[in-house]
Design a protein around this motif. Sequence first.
Motif, PDB file in Angstrom:
ATOM      1  N   LEU A 236       0.826  -1.207   0.000  1.00  0.00           N
ATOM      2  CA  LEU A 236       0.000   0.000   0.000  1.00  0.00           C
ATOM      3  C   LEU A 236       0.861   1.257   0.000  1.00  0.00           C
ATOM      4  O   LEU A 236       0.590   2.223  -0.733  1.00  0.00           O
ATOM      5  CB  LEU A 236      -0.934  -0.012   1.211  1.00  0.00           C
ATOM      6  N   LEU A 240       0.996   4.252  -2.884  1.00  0.00           N
ATOM      7  CA  LEU A 240       0.793   5.676  -2.621  1.00  0.00           C
ATOM      8  C   LEU A 240       1.963   6.512  -3.133  1.00  0.00           C
ATOM      9  O   LEU A 240       1.778   7.604  -3.676  1.00  0.00           O
ATOM     10  CB  LEU A 240       0.589   5.896  -1.120  1.00  0.00           C
ATOM     11  N   GLU A 244       1.750   9.397  -5.994  1.00  0.00           N
ATOM     12  CA  GLU A 244       2.190  10.768  -5.748  1.00  0.00           C
ATOM     13  C   GLU A 244       3.212  11.217  -6.788  1.00  0.00           C
ATOM     14  O   GLU A 244       3.195  12.356  -7.256  1.00  0.00           O
ATOM     15  CB  GLU A 244       2.791  10.868  -4.343  1.00  0.00           C
TER      16      GLU A 244
END
Length: 324
Positions: A236, A240, A244
């Motif tokens: 996870l 992310l 980003e």
Amino acid sequence: MMVPVTQVLAFGAWLVAQSMATASGPTISIFLKPPGTIPPGGSTTICCSCKCDNGHFVLFRVGRRVDIQPRLRGGTAEFSISKATQGDAGGYNCHYVAGDTVLARSETVEVLVTEFRLPEPVLSVWPGHDVEAGEDVVFRCTITHPEAGCYLYLEGWLTELKFLSNGADYKLSGVHKGSEGRYSCQCRVAKGASFEWSAVSKPLDLMVRGDTLDLMVRDYTWTNVVRLALGAGVLLLLGLIVAEAVCAAPPRLPEPEGPAPSLYVELPLTGTSMGALGLPAPGSTPGGGGPGRQEGGSPPSVCPCPPVPHREQRPTPGEVGGAE
């Protein structure tokens, strides 16, 4: 400053590899068979079990190697102690070694050697030795000494299963295949700063019918659950970070349509501009008296570059009017 995504992915892969390497390390289980305190002259067996390869078991007592040859049964090594004395009492543990390298160490199991001064207890089980999966089973250990407390043992465990008061019940709720095994009990009573012990009761073998699904469910131990959660958290986090990085990238400008504009500009060469470049004006020769030579001066320098092809200069409208 943003860390490159490739480095983050490599770090995450290293974490997962380290976790898998740690999880795959061998572990040793150790227990006494039969469990419990033994009398002087009695016997017991220290069992060390491991799913290991390319090595052998070594038994240690209080940090010193014990010269006992084990009897191997599959992945279990059995170290037998017979005609026990007080010198055999103490903490034992097993090492699994390959050459000079210790691959795994077990926990410590205590061997107690003392005289038996209490009568032998009686262990009972209700509703019986053979039960269906999901049923409740009750064990009871009784002894004629009213102040005694009793240990309930399950063979294969490092320590006692439960400490009970005399005649108290121990309930196993919803038994499954993992509840099967050989149970026994042993009692003691405080005598000053020490204890007086009984012998170990006759064992009872508990059998559980059915419960094939529970064998698969119990593979998901707390350790495995923690490892799965850690791996999911790492994935996870990597997702992310990648998202980003993609959002923070500058947008690309659209490509122009059609051919790219040329930077070549054609400029007319006049006599004045050619003179500024040190080139002879049209219609004159180097060293002659043409416009490219100043009176009383030296002839202009000749450009070392390749000669520029001569182009006929067209008169401007002003010059045409003056000529008329």
